[in-house]
Design a protein around this motif. Structure first.
Motif, PDB file in Angstrom:
ATOM      1  N   ALA A 156      45.280  38.868  43.852  1.00 35.23           N
ATOM      2  CA  ALA A 156      45.590  37.453  44.082  1.00 35.23           C
ATOM      3  C   ALA A 156      45.378  37.081  45.554  1.00 35.23           C
ATOM      4  CB  ALA A 156      47.024  37.148  43.647  1.00 35.23           C
ATOM      5  N   LEU A 157      45.814  37.950  46.451  1.00 36.16           N
ATOM      6  CA  LEU A 157      45.638  37.664  47.879  1.00 36.16           C
ATOM      7  C   LEU A 157      44.159  37.679  48.270  1.00 36.16           C
ATOM      8  CD1 LEU A 157      48.643  39.684  49.351  1.00 36.16           C
ATOM      9  CD2 LEU A 157      48.430  37.192  49.164  1.00 36.16           C
ATOM     10  N   MET A 158      43.402  38.622  47.737  1.00 36.37           N
ATOM     11  CA  MET A 158      41.973  38.650  48.039  1.00 36.37           C
ATOM     12  C   MET A 158      41.280  37.401  47.509  1.00 36.37           C
ATOM     13  SD  MET A 158      41.430  41.209  49.955  1.00 36.37           S
ATOM     14  CE  MET A 158      39.659  41.249  49.988  1.00 36.37           C
ATOM     15  N   ARG A 159      41.665  36.933  46.317  1.00 36.85           N
ATOM     16  CA  ARG A 159      41.084  35.692  45.785  1.00 36.85           C
ATOM     17  C   ARG A 159      41.402  34.502  46.689  1.00 36.85           C
ATOM     18  NH1 ARG A 159      43.460  37.396  40.868  1.00 36.85           N
ATOM     19  NH2 ARG A 159      41.986  38.670  39.734  1.00 36.85           N
ATOM     20  N   ARG A 160      42.625  34.469  47.213  1.00 34.20           N
ATOM     21  CA  ARG A 160      42.996  33.390  48.130  1.00 34.20           C
ATOM     22  C   ARG A 160      42.163  33.432  49.398  1.00 34.20           C
ATOM     23  NH1 ARG A 160      49.305  33.196  48.849  1.00 34.20           N
ATOM     24  NH2 ARG A 160      48.717  31.841  50.570  1.00 34.20           N
TER      25      ARG A 160
END
Length: 147
Positions: free
Chosen positions: A129-133
């Protein structure tokens, strides 16, 4: 800023390590890491145009053209004329390409597992999720929003 606490530096360093691990895993099969996103995209989508591939993988058209030429030379992909638009070619995996995708998927799975060894499933979800953000924040497309 110290490079070891820089998000960009750490992401780049991790990406280089992923690349090196992939190269070690697939080079004996006559593959290069540059082929991986192309093989996976065609495998998932079936026949695609060069433009669709370049967009999906987020690389420039000339780079995609060169990669496809090498893959065609290596017997992994083939082109056929688009039935409705004769100016376009559709690119698909050859029988050899379909065999090699098994090697690629196994390598991707093993390398990802090694990278997150010791992470809980929740930590893996948070990481993705953080990488997608980050990708979204930098103007990229995180189309793979599946967990």
């Amino acid at each position: 800023m110290q490079r070891y606490v820089s998000e960009g530096y750490l992401a780049n360093w991790a990406a280089r390590l992923f690349f090196q691990a992939m190269d070690r895993a697939i080079r004996p099969q006559g593959l290069t890491p540059a082929y991986v996103p192309v093989l996976l995209t065609i495998s998932d989508q079936g026949e695609v145009t060069q433009s669709e591939l370049a967009t999906a993988i987020a690389i420039e058209q000339p780079t995609m053209a060169g990669t496809l030429a090498r893959m065609e030379r290596d017997g992994l992909v083939e082109r056929r004329t688009h039935a409705r638009d004769r100016r376009k070619s559709l690119i698909r995996l050859t029988a050899q390409g379909r065999e090699k995708i098994k090697v690629v998927r196994a390598a991707v799975s093993a390398i990802n597992a090694q990278a997150v060894d010791g992470f809980s499933e929740e930590e893996r979800k948070v990481y993705r999720a953080l990488m997608r953000r980050i990708i979204d924040n930098l103007g990229g497309v995180s189309a793979d929003d599946q967990d």
